[in-house]
Design a protein around this motif. Structure first.
Motif: not given
Length: 333
Positions: A215-222
């Motif tokens: 598991n890990y951080y996925s989609n976000g604002l860049v």
């Protein structure tokens, strides 16, 4: 005798100016902003369309134009190059780009449990990663999973040579599964699976990365380092508007997906869009951010994500969360 009349005219003019352009998000304060998605539009992206339709972005002084993407890797590169003001992309693609010296940062991860998965028809009798040996796998060059799938295999005692990789364009991946040309595809559980199931009329199953040790951080604002430096106020407004749009969409999923009508020729059916968004909503928090608004991140979760990417070979050197994430503009608890 003319002074009162002149003052009345000036007062009226002031009121008109205030009504037309004096507040944040209206008139001359509004800025045209582009957002490039990780993919063609699907249910996960409903909050952006809902935010536009509800005037949330306009309230924050943003005239938002939403563009389809061709994979998180390409979106991150386009954002860094100034071809788009903001991107919606997977954190693994961001981490790889940062390691390559690309000037880009996250300003808030929204999908904090990864939806990354292996997808296949239930009748393939796949129940664990080891069942993938010898299977034909459809993937798309440049998307987030081209980096994390090898990590998923490694995490479960396998190698890329245990499967047969076929690089296929985004639309072609689903067609390849439907026709039986490949056994499985790599994608987000909140994206392709519901569409394939609807088209084929038979159940689709998943091996979710998060349920098999990855598991890990996925989609976000860049956004780019340049935008952060030159217009931090715009970044703050975009982040605030995005967080508000996600909160509003979470409260009314049906209304949110309804605003996506006509967003793309490849747009899934209304029923699939709703299922996709409802799945997405389950991915918004970790234990550290429960009770917080969408997009609120934890430094500890960032460190865990970075450590996971290092351990599985997505990156070769771990750096502090602040190298990847601009906390100063991110949503607050």
């Amino acid at each position: 005798m003319r002074k009162p009349a002149i003052l009345a005219v000036l007062l009226a003019a002031t009121l008109v100016i205030a009504a037309c352009g004096g507040g944040s998000g209206t008139g001359s304060d509004t800025k045209a902003v582009t957002l490039t998605l990780n993919w063609y539009p699907y249910g996960e992206h409903a909050p952006f369309y809902y935010g536009v339709e509800q005037g949330i972005f306009a309230k924050h002084g943003i005239d938002l134009k939403i563009q389809a993407g061709q994979g998180s890797g390409k979106t991150v590169q386009a954002t860094a190059a100034g071809q788009t003001d903001f991107g919606w992309a997977d954190t693994s693609a961001l981490a790889v780009a940062v390691e390559q010296g690309v000037a880009v940062k996250s300003v808030g991860v929204f999908l904090q449990t990864t939806p990354a998965s292996v997808q296949f028809f239930q009748d393939k009798n796949i129940t664990k990663p080891q069942d993938l040996k010898g299977r034909k796998v459809a993937t798309t060059a440049g998307d987030a999973l081209t980096k994390t799938f090898p990590a998923f295999l490694k995490q479960n005692g396998m190698a890329e040579t245990d499967v047969e990789i076929q690089n296929i364009d985004p639309a072609g991946k689903m067609a390849a599964v439907l026709s039986g040309r490949v056994d499985i595809l790599l994608g987000f559980a909140s994206d392709q699976g519901p569409t394939i199931q609807e088209k084929a009329g038979k159940p689709v199953s998943y091996l979710r990365f998060s349920e098999f040790g990855l598991n890990y951080y996925s989609n976000g604002l860049v956004t780019s380092g340049s935008t952060l430096t030159k217009d931090p106020d715009l970044v703050k407004r975009m982040v605030a508007a995005t967080a508000e749009a996600w909160s509003a969409a979470e409260k009314d999923p049906q209304a949110a997906v309804d605003t996506m009508k006509g967003a793309s020729q490849q747009l899934p059916s209304p029923a699939v869009l709703l299922e996709q968004f409802k799945t997405t909503v389950t991915l918004l928090h970790t234990d550290a951010t429960k009770g917080s608004g969408p997009g609120v991140n934890s430094a500890a979760d960032w460190k865990a994500t970075i450590d996971t990417f290092l351990r599985t070979g997505v990156i070769t050197k771990a750096r502090e969360p602040g190298v990847y994430w601009e906390e100063s503009v991110a949503p607050k608890r």
